[in-house]
Design a protein around this motif. Sequence first.
Motif, PDB file in Angstrom:
ATOM      1  N   LEU A   4      11.406   7.820   3.981  1.00 20.34           N
ATOM      2  CA  LEU A   4       9.817   7.266   3.396  1.00 20.34           C
ATOM      3  C   LEU A   4       9.814   5.699   3.582  1.00 20.34           C
ATOM      4  O   LEU A   4      10.789   4.838   3.454  1.00 20.34           O
ATOM      5  N   LYS A   5       8.370   5.468   4.105  1.00 17.68           N
ATOM      6  CA  LYS A   5       8.247   3.967   4.315  1.00 17.68           C
ATOM      7  C   LYS A   5       7.825   3.388   2.946  1.00 17.68           C
ATOM      8  O   LYS A   5       7.677   3.993   1.871  1.00 17.68           O
ATOM      9  N   PRO A   6       7.971   1.920   3.020  1.00 19.97           N
ATOM     10  CA  PRO A   6       7.502   1.191   1.736  1.00 19.97           C
ATOM     11  C   PRO A   6       6.075   1.312   1.408  1.00 19.97           C
ATOM     12  O   PRO A   6       5.341   1.978   2.019  1.00 19.97           O
ATOM     13  N   CYS A   7       5.982   1.259   0.004  1.00 22.89           N
ATOM     14  CA  CYS A   7       4.770   1.467  -0.671  1.00 22.89           C
ATOM     15  C   CYS A   7       3.733   0.554   0.248  1.00 22.89           C
ATOM     16  O   CYS A   7       3.895  -0.689   0.399  1.00 22.89           O
ATOM     17  N   PRO A   8       2.584   1.231   0.390  1.00 18.42           N
ATOM     18  CA  PRO A   8       1.546   0.524   1.345  1.00 18.42           C
ATOM     19  C   PRO A   8       0.835  -0.689   0.380  1.00 18.42           C
ATOM     20  O   PRO A   8       0.111  -1.544   0.641  1.00 18.42           O
ATOM     21  N   ASN A  13       9.978   0.653  -3.016  1.00 18.93           N
ATOM     22  CA  ASN A  13      10.864   1.687  -2.401  1.00 18.93           C
ATOM     23  C   ASN A  13      10.312   3.018  -3.110  1.00 18.93           C
ATOM     24  O   ASN A  13       9.882   3.106  -4.304  1.00 18.93           O
ATOM     25  N   ALA A  14      10.093   4.028  -2.236  1.00 22.41           N
ATOM     26  CA  ALA A  14       9.435   5.662  -2.799  1.00 22.41           C
ATOM     27  C   ALA A  14      10.730   6.466  -2.627  1.00 22.41           C
ATOM     28  O   ALA A  14      11.581   6.397  -2.304  1.00 22.41           O
ATOM     29  N   VAL A  36       6.649   8.933  -5.041  1.00 23.63           N
ATOM     30  CA  VAL A  36       6.190   8.018  -5.960  1.00 23.63           C
ATOM     31  C   VAL A  36       6.950   6.909  -5.580  1.00 23.63           C
ATOM     32  O   VAL A  36       8.088   6.722  -5.376  1.00 23.63           O
ATOM     33  N   CYS A  37       5.984   5.710  -5.710  1.00 25.30           N
ATOM     34  CA  CYS A  37       6.532   4.414  -5.581  1.00 25.30           C
ATOM     35  C   CYS A  37       7.370   3.969  -7.103  1.00 25.30           C
ATOM     36  O   CYS A  37       6.807   4.019  -8.073  1.00 25.30           O
ATOM     37  N   ARG A  59       1.903   8.458   5.897  1.00 27.74           N
ATOM     38  CA  ARG A  59       0.639   8.478   6.651  1.00 27.74           C
ATOM     39  C   ARG A  59      -0.041   7.033   6.167  1.00 27.74           C
ATOM     40  O   ARG A  59      -0.309   6.853   5.138  1.00 27.74           O
ATOM     41  N   ARG A  60      -0.478   6.515   7.351  1.00 22.71           N
ATOM     42  CA  ARG A  60      -1.343   5.451   7.312  1.00 22.71           C
ATOM     43  C   ARG A  60      -2.582   5.282   7.692  1.00 22.71           C
ATOM     44  O   ARG A  60      -2.821   6.132   8.727  1.00 22.71           O
TER      45      ARG A  60
END
Length: 64
Positions: A4-8, A13-14, A36-37, A59-60
């Motif tokens: 998982l990518k970091p929270c935008p 951390n998610a 969930v972050c 997704r961004r």
Amino acid sequence: MADLKPCPFCGGNAFIVVDHDAVVDTQGRRWGYTAVCGKCCTTSGLAYTLEMAAELWNRRADNG
């Protein structure tokens, strides 16, 4: 486990949360996964697989 990518929003951390008591839809899918972050509690929304929850989270706007 899903990568998982970091929270935008906050960079936190998610992690994936699984609701084993989630309702099953008419096609037999259990919509019980969400990313969930751990810092700001932003969520991905519900998904019916672990992979789908990770995809929604990762997704961004710049990558569709």
